[in-house]
Motif scaffolding. Structure first.
Motif, mmCIF file in Angstrom:
data_model
loop_
_atom_site.group_PDB
_atom_site.id
_atom_site.type_symbol
_atom_site.label_atom_id
_atom_site.label_comp_id
_atom_site.label_asym_id
_atom_site.label_seq_id
_atom_site.Cartn_x
_atom_site.Cartn_y
_atom_site.Cartn_z
ATOM 1 N N ALA A 160 4.154 14.510 2.608
ATOM 2 C CA ALA A 160 4.548 13.320 3.365
ATOM 3 C C ALA A 160 4.129 12.094 2.579
ATOM 4 N N ILE A 161 5.045 11.119 2.483
ATOM 5 C CA ILE A 161 4.798 9.897 1.728
ATOM 6 C C ILE A 161 5.119 8.700 2.598
ATOM 7 N N MET A 162 4.296 7.669 2.526
ATOM 8 C CA MET A 162 4.565 6.395 3.185
ATOM 9 C C MET A 162 4.270 5.272 2.206
ATOM 10 N N GLY B 159 13.567 4.810 2.958
ATOM 11 C CA GLY B 159 12.755 5.987 2.657
ATOM 12 C C GLY B 159 13.378 6.876 1.606
ATOM 13 N N GLY B 160 14.716 6.973 1.608
ATOM 14 C CA GLY B 160 15.394 7.803 0.620
ATOM 15 C C GLY B 160 15.330 7.253 -0.780
ATOM 16 N N GLY C 3 0.833 -1.193 0.000
ATOM 17 C CA GLY C 3 0.000 0.000 0.000
ATOM 18 C C GLY C 3 0.865 1.239 0.000
ATOM 19 N N ALA C 4 0.268 2.381 -0.231
ATOM 20 C CA ALA C 4 1.008 3.643 -0.217
ATOM 21 C C ALA C 4 0.029 4.779 0.022
ATOM 22 N N LYS D 270 10.053 -6.592 6.812
ATOM 23 C CA LYS D 270 8.850 -5.878 6.395
ATOM 24 C C LYS D 270 8.975 -4.432 6.867
ATOM 25 N N TYR D 271 9.051 -3.516 5.911
ATOM 26 C CA TYR D 271 9.363 -2.128 6.227
ATOM 27 C C TYR D 271 8.281 -1.170 5.739
ATOM 28 N N MET D 272 8.311 0.009 6.335
ATOM 29 C CA MET D 272 7.585 1.161 5.814
ATOM 30 C C MET D 272 8.618 2.215 5.449
ATOM 31 N N ALA D 273 8.552 2.688 4.227
ATOM 32 C CA ALA D 273 9.486 3.706 3.742
ATOM 33 C C ALA D 273 8.789 5.053 3.727
#
Length: 549
Positions: A509-511, A522-523, A237-238, A490-493
């Motif tokens: 802001a982005i996830m 994230g980068g 998801g995003a 399992k990550y959230m960026a």
């Protein structure tokens, strides 16, 4: 004898006429009101007059939602059951099963109202009306249509088949948008057909329009960028939000997966969930600028101070706090640029748990956003009295508490407003918002300059750079929490940025949830989305370049 017969006949006639007179008196005088009432029940009817919902517009007056005329066909089974040929004609006109319609009619012989088909085109409804079939009626109505389809779905929400708002703006402003249906008194003949309109019992009031803060073009570019990042990284998801940095107005709010509110078959499951407010995240390193800014404000650190992070890790109450590498001695600016956990832990231990907790609360973490959007999750920020030292330290780099993405973006507003925090808004304001002073202008100004180094060479967010503009921001990469602890791999960026950094106009802001193609920072995952959307948004808002390095 004859005289007696004449008198008898006269007496009988007098009795008959007397009975008739009594009956007439009973009917015309004593029973007049009752009989008139019963006649009206069989002839007079009250008809609801549908009204269109108010339009929903973006900040520039572009249509996001409108109501289009439709109709529904209903029948009086008790009347129609005696006209089999009318049932055949109606089924042929509507192109539905004759046998199925007849079965429904005969299964409800005593009902006086039964929908046959809803939400049909006005042209087809006119064909049905021209047939003048006994016991068949056409009800005029309106259907909601969304020109921007899935692009604005999670903001606008949708209406049900009765045109009542079910989610998003459609739900929270339903009374404003819905208006009030009118009521007319009509006369019907014995076969249930309308033969005369008598009077208006209640005047119809169409719904009122609503102008949002959303910019549909920025919304489109954010929507497109999220679809691309989802496909590129095969993410679960995003979500992304764009704010006006000065006013707190929401310019865009996008989620993936998404749905088309014009297609009722899609109104279910995960697709309709507004992740920007319903998905709780541990914000990770995106909160490090807040810790630095608060320490500067309290005078606990100086902007030119150097912190020794060797050997690249520390232990706090038996827990290992480490950096990716041993950075050695770092300036405060480099603490943010390199995203050092060790340095941030050293900084936060100089302030009290109460000071840190109060600051997070002042930023809006764990607080209602004031937008009343359905599905909002407030997050969890335990009271500082429940913290141990390790809790305070871990919260300095974004673990141990949760927020939604919109709360995180709201917190960054202090960097664009000299330490003041405006409230978020989804409805276009006519007056400037009331501000709450959270930090000193000097502290946030110093921190904002440090955040620019994140997008410079050697920083973690270089892929957020935009040609001609100075960009300030912060990356975040967090392990996802699950049952029993954090989930492996399992990550959230995340990335949150402001542009242009010299005079912020927008915050984004982005996830990205669970990127799964080997790249998860994230980068690398979220920062490029910022770059893609903001370069279009800056052009659309005619923001002058400020000379990026």
């Amino acid at each position: 004898m004859r005289f007696s017969r004449d008198r008898l006949m006269l007496l009988l006639l007098m009795l008959i006429f007397g009975a008739l007179a009594v009956k007439a008196f009973y009917i015309q005088i004593l029973q007049a009101d009752f009989l008139e009432s019963e006649a009206n029940k069989r002839q007079f009817r009250t008809l609801d007059v549908a009204v269109p919902r108010g339009q929903i517009l973006d900040r520039h007056g572009h249509l996001l939602a409108l109501s289009t005329p439709i109709a529904s066909v209903w029948v009086d089974p008790k009347t129609l059951i005696d006209y089999p040929e009318a049932i055949v004609q109606l089924a042929r006109t509507l192109n539905i099963s004759q046998q199925g319609l007849a079965q429904r009619i005969h299964s409800n012989p005593n009902r006086r109202f039964l929908y046959v088909q809803r939400s049909i085109l006005p042209e087809l409804a006119e064909q049905v009306e021209r047939l003048r079939l006994p016991g068949v009626q056409v009800k005029q109505a309106f259907k909601r249509y969304y020109p921007t389809a899935d692009v604005t779905a999670h903001i606008l929400g949708y209406t049900n088949i009765d045109d009542i708002g079910q989610d998003g703006v459609e739900s929270i402003y339903n009374d404003w948008l819905a208006g009030r249906a009118g009521r007319q008194q009509i006369i019907k003949d014995l076969e249930g057909r309308v033969v005369q309109f008598v009077n208006h019992l209640e005047q119809a009031e169409p719904g009122k329009s609503l102008t949002l803060t959303i910019d549909k073009d920025i919304q489109f570019f954010a929507h497109r960028a999220l679809k691309e990042v989802m496909a590129k990284h095969q993410a679960k998801g995003a979500t992304a939000v764009v704010l006006d940095a000065k006013t707190g107005e929401i310019l865009a709010l996008v989620n993936q997966p998404g749905y088309n509110p014009n297609n009722r078959s899609q109104l279910q499951g995960e697709a309709i969930r507004n992740r920007a407010i319903s998905t709780l995240i541990e914000p990770g390193s995106t909160v490090k600028p807040f810790v630095v800014a608060k320490a500067l404000d309290l005078g606990l650190i100086k902007a030119d101070e150097v912190i020794n992070t060797s050997p690249g890790y520390i232990r706090v109450q038996g827990h290992m706090i480490s950096d990716a590498v041993n950075y050695g001695r770092l300036s405060i600016s480099e603490v943010i640029q390199k995203s050092s956990n060790v340095a941030t832990a050293n900084i936060v231990r100089r302030m009290s748990a109460q000071q840190q907790w109060q600051f997070y609360s002042d930023l809006g973490f764990g607080q209602d956003l004031g937008l009343f959007l359905p599905g909002e999750q407030l997050g969890q920020l335990r009271h500082h009295r429940e913290w141990q030292v390790v809790d305070q330290v871990s919260s300095s780099f974004g673990y141990g508490f949760s927020v939604n993405l919109l709360q995180l973006a709201q917190g960054y507003l202090i960097f664009a407003n000299q330490g003041q925090l405006p409230p978020l808004s989804l409805i276009k304001r006519d007056t400037p918002p009331m501000m709450k002073q959270v930090l000193s202008a000097e502290a946030v100004g110093q921190t904002l300059k440090m955040m620019e180094t994140v997008t410079h060479q050697g920083g973690t967010g270089t892929e957020a750079r935009i040609e001609g503009y100075r960009v300030a921001g912060k990356t975040g990469t967090v392990l996802k929490a699950g049952v029993g602890g954090y989930q492996e791999a399992k990550y959230m960026a995340m990335f949150v940025g402001l542009v242009p950094a010299s005079r912020p106009d927008m915050i984004m802001a982005i996830m990205v949830d669970e990127p799964s193609r080997g790249v998860y920072g994230g980068g690398s995952v979220a920062a490029p989305v910022f770059q893609e959307v903001m370069r279009h948004a800056l052009r659309l808002r005619n923001v002058d370049p400020d000379g990026a390095l």
